[in-house]
Motif scaffolding. Structure first.
Motif, PDB file in Angstrom:
ATOM      1  N   LEU A 220      -2.969 -15.811 -29.964  1.00 55.87           N
ATOM      2  CA  LEU A 220      -1.535 -16.059 -30.097  1.00 55.87           C
ATOM      3  C   LEU A 220      -0.710 -14.907 -29.528  1.00 55.87           C
ATOM      4  O   LEU A 220       0.205 -15.110 -28.736  1.00 55.87           O
ATOM      5  N   LEU A 221      -1.048 -13.677 -29.925  1.00 55.33           N
ATOM      6  CA  LEU A 221      -0.257 -12.518 -29.509  1.00 55.33           C
ATOM      7  C   LEU A 221      -0.487 -12.161 -28.046  1.00 55.33           C
ATOM      8  O   LEU A 221       0.461 -11.842 -27.320  1.00 55.33           O
ATOM      9  N   ALA A 222      -1.732 -12.208 -27.601  1.00 53.24           N
ATOM     10  CA  ALA A 222      -2.039 -11.810 -26.225  1.00 53.24           C
ATOM     11  C   ALA A 222      -1.470 -12.788 -25.211  1.00 53.24           C
ATOM     12  O   ALA A 222      -1.166 -12.406 -24.078  1.00 53.24           O
ATOM     13  N   GLY A 223      -1.314 -14.057 -25.601  1.00 51.95           N
ATOM     14  CA  GLY A 223      -0.715 -15.023 -24.687  1.00 51.95           C
ATOM     15  C   GLY A 223       0.722 -14.669 -24.361  1.00 51.95           C
ATOM     16  O   GLY A 223       1.154 -14.723 -23.206  1.00 51.95           O
ATOM     17  N   VAL A 224       1.490 -14.277 -25.383  1.00 51.73           N
ATOM     18  CA  VAL A 224       2.874 -13.849 -25.163  1.00 51.73           C
ATOM     19  C   VAL A 224       2.900 -12.562 -24.339  1.00 51.73           C
ATOM     20  O   VAL A 224       3.715 -12.401 -23.423  1.00 51.73           O
ATOM     21  N   LEU A 225       1.977 -11.641 -24.646  1.00 47.25           N
ATOM     22  CA  LEU A 225       1.908 -10.376 -23.922  1.00 47.25           C
ATOM     23  C   LEU A 225       1.610 -10.602 -22.447  1.00 47.25           C
ATOM     24  O   LEU A 225       2.208  -9.957 -21.573  1.00 47.25           O
ATOM     25  N   ALA A 226       0.706 -11.522 -22.148  1.00 52.49           N
ATOM     26  CA  ALA A 226       0.341 -11.794 -20.756  1.00 52.49           C
ATOM     27  C   ALA A 226       1.523 -12.353 -19.971  1.00 52.49           C
ATOM     28  O   ALA A 226       1.724 -12.024 -18.800  1.00 52.49           O
ATOM     29  N   ASP A 227       2.321 -13.215 -20.603  1.00 48.98           N
ATOM     30  CA  ASP A 227       3.476 -13.791 -19.914  1.00 48.98           C
ATOM     31  C   ASP A 227       4.560 -12.753 -19.665  1.00 48.98           C
ATOM     32  O   ASP A 227       5.254 -12.793 -18.647  1.00 48.98           O
ATOM     33  N   ARG A 228       4.754 -11.822 -20.593  1.00 50.66           N
ATOM     34  CA  ARG A 228       5.824 -10.841 -20.467  1.00 50.66           C
ATOM     35  C   ARG A 228       5.433  -9.672 -19.570  1.00 50.66           C
ATOM     36  O   ARG A 228       6.312  -9.008 -19.009  1.00 50.66           O
ATOM     37  N   THR A 229       4.150  -9.407 -19.450  1.00 47.38           N
ATOM     38  CA  THR A 229       3.696  -8.313 -18.581  1.00 47.38           C
ATOM     39  C   THR A 229       2.777  -8.887 -17.499  1.00 47.38           C
ATOM     40  O   THR A 229       3.241  -9.339 -16.469  1.00 47.38           O
TER      41      THR A 229
ATOM     42  N   SER B 192      -3.413 -24.927 -17.955  1.00 48.17           N
ATOM     43  CA  SER B 192      -2.702 -23.976 -17.098  1.00 48.17           C
ATOM     44  C   SER B 192      -1.834 -24.695 -16.073  1.00 48.17           C
ATOM     45  O   SER B 192      -0.774 -24.204 -15.671  1.00 48.17           O
ATOM     46  N   GLY B 193      -2.242 -25.897 -15.664  1.00 45.93           N
ATOM     47  CA  GLY B 193      -1.435 -26.675 -14.730  1.00 45.93           C
ATOM     48  C   GLY B 193      -0.231 -27.332 -15.376  1.00 45.93           C
ATOM     49  O   GLY B 193       0.776 -27.580 -14.722  1.00 45.93           O
ATOM     50  N   LEU B 194      -0.327 -27.595 -16.682  1.00 44.97           N
ATOM     51  CA  LEU B 194       0.780 -28.225 -17.397  1.00 44.97           C
ATOM     52  C   LEU B 194       1.868 -27.230 -17.785  1.00 44.97           C
ATOM     53  O   LEU B 194       2.982 -27.635 -18.108  1.00 44.97           O
ATOM     54  N   ALA B 195       1.538 -25.931 -17.778  1.00 42.97           N
ATOM     55  CA  ALA B 195       2.513 -24.922 -18.214  1.00 42.97           C
ATOM     56  C   ALA B 195       2.608 -23.799 -17.192  1.00 42.97           C
ATOM     57  O   ALA B 195       2.236 -22.659 -17.475  1.00 42.97           O
ATOM     58  N   PRO B 196       3.098 -24.070 -15.971  1.00 38.11           N
ATOM     59  CA  PRO B 196       3.143 -23.032 -14.938  1.00 38.11           C
ATOM     60  C   PRO B 196       4.117 -21.906 -15.259  1.00 38.11           C
ATOM     61  O   PRO B 196       3.972 -20.800 -14.754  1.00 38.11           O
ATOM     62  N   GLY B 197       5.123 -22.166 -16.102  1.00 36.18           N
ATOM     63  CA  GLY B 197       6.113 -21.134 -16.391  1.00 36.18           C
ATOM     64  C   GLY B 197       5.668 -20.125 -17.424  1.00 36.18           C
ATOM     65  O   GLY B 197       6.142 -18.999 -17.450  1.00 36.18           O
ATOM     66  N   HIS B 198       4.760 -20.515 -18.299  1.00 33.27           N
ATOM     67  CA  HIS B 198       4.262 -19.605 -19.331  1.00 33.27           C
ATOM     68  C   HIS B 198       2.788 -19.916 -19.606  1.00 33.27           C
ATOM     69  O   HIS B 198       2.434 -20.330 -20.717  1.00 33.27           O
ATOM     70  N   PRO B 199       1.911 -19.720 -18.621  1.00 32.44           N
ATOM     71  CA  PRO B 199       0.500 -20.091 -18.789  1.00 32.44           C
ATOM     72  C   PRO B 199      -0.211 -19.275 -19.859  1.00 32.44           C
ATOM     73  O   PRO B 199      -1.079 -19.790 -20.558  1.00 32.44           O
ATOM     74  N   GLY B 200       0.158 -17.988 -20.003  1.00 36.35           N
ATOM     75  CA  GLY B 200      -0.504 -17.156 -21.001  1.00 36.35           C
ATOM     76  C   GLY B 200      -0.269 -17.670 -22.405  1.00 36.35           C
ATOM     77  O   GLY B 200      -1.205 -17.780 -23.211  1.00 36.35           O
ATOM     78  N   ARG B 201       0.971 -18.004 -22.705  1.00 37.63           N
ATOM     79  CA  ARG B 201       1.301 -18.504 -24.038  1.00 37.63           C
ATOM     80  C   ARG B 201       0.614 -19.851 -24.288  1.00 37.63           C
ATOM     81  O   ARG B 201       0.068 -20.098 -25.371  1.00 37.63           O
TER      82      ARG B 201
END
Length: 387
Positions: free
Chosen positions: A64-73, A321-330
């Motif tokens: 949960l946390l690393a997905g947000v981190l990956a999108d922001r960084t 990952s194809g369904l969420a190109p704007g925030h794939p990490g999350r």
């Protein structure tokens, strides 16, 4: 598509491969050393279960946390978090004797594992957008190689008289160089502008498709881990296999998963991700039912279901990952979290059914999870077609 030089592409690909190799090594290390740990301290099986739950809790938190981190960084920050968490967790875990400390440091190991799986998946999905199904299957097969070889190596070292603590620490021989590699690895990221444009294109149908794929992953992990957990018991008590034959059947299940992912990398992108998942889940259900209710000569088909299940997880990751190109990490983080929950509850539910109706019925009921994969994936395919 992200523009990369050939050298940079190879460096990022290796980073993804290293992350999944570490995941396979340390995820299987727990099971390979747990019985020795329980005898050494000593602790009961129930308390050993609490230690295992600590790892699942860490995995769930990290996804949960690393997905947000990956999108922001970038995915690099996720891999660095993985290296730090895994190293700190292993050092603390192998230095502890008190149960609370064992659970605490196993939580950090779980965080490292969750971050490794998410980071590697994010990297490969980003740099191979047109062939992500193929490369994610290869990635999962690499994890399978680590998971297959580690218990054998750990068993030899434990039989030679080495402490479980030393065996666990030897894993850092692989983890430390990989952590350094992650620190110096440059991972590209989508610009904020590009992310905002993609997020505006997100529709309600895509959100529902993502949720449907999350439920599919819950069902997949419940089916695969539930089958693996109770397979040897099923062979011994229902098909009257010897312990050695039952163990060989379980090994065949895992070998099928690894080889299936290597083979799946050759065709999932060609025939389509959704059709591949639907066909695999249908075959897995068919093999399980034939192995459970057919003659003893067909019992091995339950092990063969591992070959069928093999492509579902990595190919589903490609779909998400194809369904969420704007925030794939999350999106991938939530996807993996649902899988973690399935891995926790699937074996537990099948265990209850084993007690109530017997191991034959319990194993057959794993097909309900397989059928759920089919249903939720089909729904996701229909919803994603509305984009």
């Amino acid at each position: 598509m992200i523009s990369l030089t050939r050298r940079h592409l190879i460096a990022l690909t290796l980073g993804g491969y290293f992350s999944y190799l570490l995941f396979g090594i340390f995820d299987s290390m727990r099971g390979a050393t747990l019985s020795t740990l329980l005898a050494d301290l000593p602790l009961s099986y129930a308390l050993g279960g609490l230690i295992v739950m600590g790892q699942y809790a860490g995995y769930f938190t990290a996804t949960l946390l690393a997905g947000v981190l990956a999108d922001r960084t970038s995915p690099r920050s996720t891999l660095i978090l993985a290296g730090v968490s895994l190293t700190a967790g292993v050092l603390g875990y192998t230095a502890s004797t008190a149960l609370p400390l064992l659970i605490f440091f196993m939580f950090f190991i779980g965080m490292g594992l969750g971050s490794l799986e998410l980071g590697g998946c994010n990297i490969i999905s980003a740099i191979y957008p047109e062939k992500k199904g193929r490369h994610l299957n290869i990635l999962a097969a690499i994890a399978g190689c680590g998971a297959f070889l580690t218990p054998a190596a750990a068993g030899l070292l434990l039989d030679a008289g080495l402490s479980w603590r030393l065996v666990y620490r030897l894993g850092l021989v692989f983890a430390a160089p990989c952590a350094l590699y992650f620190i110096f690895l440059h991972c590209p990221r989508l610009s904020q502008k590009a992310q905002k444009i993609m997020q505006k294109k997100q529709r309600a149908s895509q959100s529902l498709a993502l949720f449907s794929m999350n439920l599919s992953n819950f069902a997949y992990m419940a089916a695969e881990i539930g089958t693996a957990t109770w397979l040897a018991d099923f062979y011994c008590h229902v098909k009257h296999f010897s312990l050695l034959e039952a163990s060989a059947g379980l090994s065949l299940f895992y070998i099928g998963i690894t080889l299936g992912r290597l083979g799946g990398s050759l065709f999932v992108d060609r025939i389509g991700h959704i059709p591949s998942i639907l066909a695999a889940s249908l075959l897995a259900v068919g093999c399980t039912l034939a192995g459970v209710y057919g003659p003893d000569a067909l019992a091995i088909l339950v092990s063969v279901s591992g070959l069928c299940y093999s492509v579902i997880f990595p190919t589903s990751s490609a779909v998400v990952s194809g369904l969420a190109p704007g925030h794939p990490g999350r999106a991938l983080g939530v996807f993996l979290s649902f899988g973690g929950l399935g891995g926790m509850f699937g074996p537990w539910l099948l265990g209850i059914l084993n007690d109530l109706a017997g191991p034959k019925t319990g194993m057959a009921c794993s097909c309900l999870f397989g059928a759920s994969i089919l249903l939720f994936t089909f729904a996701a395919g229909k919803l994603s077609a509305k984009r």
